[in-house]
Design a protein around this motif. Structure first.
Motif, PDB file in Angstrom:
ATOM      1  N   ARG A   1     -10.533   5.351  14.589  1.00  0.00           N
ATOM      2  CA  ARG A   1     -10.459   4.525  14.009  1.00  0.00           C
ATOM      3  C   ARG A   1      -8.801   4.947  13.952  1.00  0.00           C
ATOM      4  O   ARG A   1      -7.421   3.772  14.279  1.00  0.00           O
ATOM      5  CB  ARG A   1     -10.400   4.653  12.405  1.00  0.00           C
ATOM      6  N   LEU A   2      -8.243   5.510  14.287  1.00  0.00           N
ATOM      7  CA  LEU A   2      -6.630   6.730  14.560  1.00  0.00           C
ATOM      8  C   LEU A   2      -6.540   6.745  16.114  1.00  0.00           C
ATOM      9  O   LEU A   2      -5.304   6.748  16.160  1.00  0.00           O
ATOM     10  CB  LEU A   2      -6.687   7.820  13.840  1.00  0.00           C
ATOM     11  N   VAL A   3      -7.447   6.408  17.068  1.00  0.00           N
ATOM     12  CA  VAL A   3      -6.582   6.110  18.324  1.00  0.00           C
ATOM     13  C   VAL A   3      -5.790   5.122  18.023  1.00  0.00           C
ATOM     14  O   VAL A   3      -5.751   3.856  17.373  1.00  0.00           O
ATOM     15  CB  VAL A   3      -7.791   5.510  19.598  1.00  0.00           C
ATOM     16  N   PRO A   4      -4.717   4.978  19.086  1.00  0.00           N
ATOM     17  CA  PRO A   4      -4.383   6.390  20.025  1.00  0.00           C
ATOM     18  C   PRO A   4      -3.699   6.933  19.414  1.00  0.00           C
ATOM     19  O   PRO A   4      -2.873   7.959  20.270  1.00  0.00           O
ATOM     20  CB  PRO A   4      -3.289   5.273  20.906  1.00  0.00           C
ATOM     21  N   LEU A   5      -2.817   7.061  17.931  1.00  0.00           N
ATOM     22  CA  LEU A   5      -3.056   8.197  17.381  1.00  0.00           C
ATOM     23  C   LEU A   5      -3.057   9.589  17.931  1.00  0.00           C
ATOM     24  O   LEU A   5      -3.003  10.868  18.001  1.00  0.00           O
ATOM     25  CB  LEU A   5      -3.160   8.207  15.539  1.00  0.00           C
ATOM     26  N   LEU A   6      -4.637   9.815  18.031  1.00  0.00           N
ATOM     27  CA  LEU A   6      -5.842  10.953  18.111  1.00  0.00           C
ATOM     28  C   LEU A   6      -5.436  10.340  20.076  1.00  0.00           C
ATOM     29  O   LEU A   6      -5.723   9.003  19.749  1.00  0.00           O
ATOM     30  CB  LEU A   6      -6.657  10.869  17.034  1.00  0.00           C
ATOM     31  N   PRO A   7      -6.056  11.256  21.005  1.00  0.00           N
ATOM     32  CA  PRO A   7      -6.432  10.889  21.706  1.00  0.00           C
ATOM     33  C   PRO A   7      -8.346   9.822  21.934  1.00  0.00           C
ATOM     34  O   PRO A   7      -9.000  10.666  21.534  1.00  0.00           O
ATOM     35  CB  PRO A   7      -6.863  12.256  22.507  1.00  0.00           C
ATOM     36  N   ASP A   8      -8.348   9.418  22.983  1.00  0.00           N
ATOM     37  CA  ASP A   8      -9.539   8.413  22.861  1.00  0.00           C
ATOM     38  C   ASP A   8     -10.267   9.038  23.750  1.00  0.00           C
ATOM     39  O   ASP A   8     -10.008   9.093  24.716  1.00  0.00           O
ATOM     40  CB  ASP A   8      -9.566   7.603  24.148  1.00  0.00           C
TER      41      ASP A   8
ATOM     42  N   SER B   1       1.116  -1.424   0.306  1.00  0.00           N
ATOM     43  CA  SER B   1       0.526   0.104   0.034  1.00  0.00           C
ATOM     44  C   SER B   1       0.556   1.638  -0.190  1.00  0.00           C
ATOM     45  O   SER B   1       1.971   0.999   0.840  1.00  0.00           O
ATOM     46  CB  SER B   1      -0.848  -0.092   1.192  1.00  0.00           C
ATOM     47  N   PRO B   2       0.130   2.471  -0.290  1.00  0.00           N
ATOM     48  CA  PRO B   2       1.482   3.511  -0.335  1.00  0.00           C
ATOM     49  C   PRO B   2       0.770   3.852   1.029  1.00  0.00           C
ATOM     50  O   PRO B   2       1.779   4.685   1.200  1.00  0.00           O
ATOM     51  CB  PRO B   2       0.539   4.785  -1.536  1.00  0.00           C
ATOM     52  N   PHE B   3       0.387   3.782   1.985  1.00  0.00           N
ATOM     53  CA  PHE B   3       0.351   3.864   3.348  1.00  0.00           C
ATOM     54  C   PHE B   3       0.956   2.201   4.216  1.00  0.00           C
ATOM     55  O   PHE B   3       0.153   2.094   5.225  1.00  0.00           O
ATOM     56  CB  PHE B   3      -0.255   4.214   4.306  1.00  0.00           C
ATOM     57  N   ALA B   4       1.151   1.251   3.497  1.00  0.00           N
ATOM     58  CA  ALA B   4       1.465   0.311   4.136  1.00  0.00           C
ATOM     59  C   ALA B   4       2.620   0.424   4.987  1.00  0.00           C
ATOM     60  O   ALA B   4       3.669   0.406   4.810  1.00  0.00           O
ATOM     61  CB  ALA B   4       1.543  -1.023   3.051  1.00  0.00           C
ATOM     62  N   PRO B   5       3.162  -0.735   6.025  1.00  0.00           N
ATOM     63  CA  PRO B   5       3.959  -0.811   6.673  1.00  0.00           C
ATOM     64  C   PRO B   5       5.243  -1.515   5.318  1.00  0.00           C
ATOM     65  O   PRO B   5       6.739  -1.935   6.490  1.00  0.00           O
ATOM     66  CB  PRO B   5       3.740  -1.983   7.863  1.00  0.00           C
ATOM     67  N   HIS B   6       4.896  -1.998   4.341  1.00  0.00           N
ATOM     68  CA  HIS B   6       5.731  -2.870   3.916  1.00  0.00           C
ATOM     69  C   HIS B   6       6.401  -1.671   3.069  1.00  0.00           C
ATOM     70  O   HIS B   6       7.387  -2.051   1.658  1.00  0.00           O
ATOM     71  CB  HIS B   6       5.456  -3.986   3.046  1.00  0.00           C
TER      72      HIS B   6
ATOM     73  N   ARG C   1      -1.111  -1.044  11.799  1.00  0.00           N
ATOM     74  CA  ARG C   1      -1.960  -2.368  11.183  1.00  0.00           C
ATOM     75  C   ARG C   1      -3.369  -1.851  10.156  1.00  0.00           C
ATOM     76  O   ARG C   1      -3.628  -2.946   9.992  1.00  0.00           O
ATOM     77  CB  ARG C   1      -1.979  -2.914  12.792  1.00  0.00           C
ATOM     78  N   GLY C   2      -3.606  -0.794  10.215  1.00  0.00           N
ATOM     79  CA  GLY C   2      -4.581  -0.080  10.327  1.00  0.00           C
ATOM     80  C   GLY C   2      -4.599   0.068   8.396  1.00  0.00           C
ATOM     81  O   GLY C   2      -5.114   0.415   7.616  1.00  0.00           O
ATOM     82  N   ALA C   3      -3.304   0.155   7.412  1.00  0.00           N
ATOM     83  CA  ALA C   3      -2.858   0.493   6.248  1.00  0.00           C
ATOM     84  C   ALA C   3      -3.211  -0.780   5.377  1.00  0.00           C
ATOM     85  O   ALA C   3      -2.831  -2.066   5.310  1.00  0.00           O
ATOM     86  CB  ALA C   3      -1.400   0.141   6.397  1.00  0.00           C
ATOM     87  N   ARG C   4      -3.464  -0.200   4.681  1.00  0.00           N
ATOM     88  CA  ARG C   4      -4.207  -1.473   3.364  1.00  0.00           C
ATOM     89  C   ARG C   4      -3.719  -0.550   2.030  1.00  0.00           C
ATOM     90  O   ARG C   4      -4.025   0.647   1.726  1.00  0.00           O
ATOM     91  CB  ARG C   4      -5.870  -1.707   3.618  1.00  0.00           C
ATOM     92  N   TRP C   5      -4.051  -1.339   0.805  1.00  0.00           N
ATOM     93  CA  TRP C   5      -3.707  -0.926  -0.175  1.00  0.00           C
ATOM     94  C   TRP C   5      -5.109  -0.884  -0.835  1.00  0.00           C
ATOM     95  O   TRP C   5      -5.938  -0.304  -0.778  1.00  0.00           O
ATOM     96  CB  TRP C   5      -3.492  -2.267  -1.326  1.00  0.00           C
ATOM     97  N   GLY C   6      -4.823   0.520  -0.963  1.00  0.00           N
ATOM     98  CA  GLY C   6      -5.369   1.849  -1.857  1.00  0.00           C
ATOM     99  C   GLY C   6      -6.222   2.557  -0.661  1.00  0.00           C
ATOM    100  O   GLY C   6      -7.193   2.986  -1.323  1.00  0.00           O
ATOM    101  N   LYS C   7      -5.946   2.317   0.446  1.00  0.00           N
ATOM    102  CA  LYS C   7      -6.604   3.014   1.535  1.00  0.00           C
ATOM    103  C   LYS C   7      -5.841   3.652   2.258  1.00  0.00           C
ATOM    104  O   LYS C   7      -4.464   3.548   2.326  1.00  0.00           O
ATOM    105  CB  LYS C   7      -6.753   2.321   2.779  1.00  0.00           C
TER     106      LYS C   7
END
Length: 163
Positions: free
Chosen positions: A154-161, A44-49, A98-104
């Protein structure tokens, strides 16, 4: 006329066909293609790979306001390796990976044609800027309705819970 075939035979034939198709996709290349260079691309453009050179640039600035003071502030986050002033560096980097997906795009806005509940999640806002997986990020977040609140969560813990 029609011939009645027992269900277990149909299922076996279908399963066998799928297995053969899967085996053909996973088989090693033929001799004619053995010397070809393998095609590689990141998941993904946002994937850990994403290649290491691009990952070294993972740096985000998170500015949070309107939480009632408990989580307001400006935080720096660097991933791969993790560091910065963010209160949960490891958790934030891990959740983005973990949230990285192809095209997302994990920072994408809510699509304009979305149908959202009118449940107000509070006055909190956040602004995330920087670079993630070698791509620029400039995203704003709020909790003005159900879709925006779900996007925030969806972005917790980047953003506060704030639940």
């Amino acid at each position: 006329m029609f011939k009645v075939i027992p269900l277990h035979r149909v299922l076996f034939a279908t399963t066998a066909g799928i297995s053969l198709a899967a085996a053909s996709f996973s088989a090693s290349p033929t001799a004619a293609h053995a010397d070809a260079v393998p095609q590689t691309r990141p998941l993904s453009p946002f994937a850990p790979h994403v290649p290491t050179a691009a990952r070294a640039a993972d740096h985000l600035t998170v500015t949070v306001r309107g939480t009632g003071g408990r989580d307001d502030g400006r935080f720096e986050l660097e991933c791969h390796p993790g560091s910065g002033s963010h209160p949960d560096v490891e958790g934030a980097c891990g959740s983005l990976d973990r949230g990285a997906r192809w095209g997302k795009d994990p920072f994408a806005p809510v699509p304009p044609d979305s149908i959202c509940t009118m449940m107000y999640g509070g006055p909190a806002t956040a602004h995330v800027t920087g670079t993630w997986a070698g791509r620029p990020v400039d995203a704003t977040f709020d909790r003005s309705n159900g879709c925006q609140t779900a996007r925030w969560d969806r972005l917790v813990p980047l953003l506060p819970d704030l639940r």
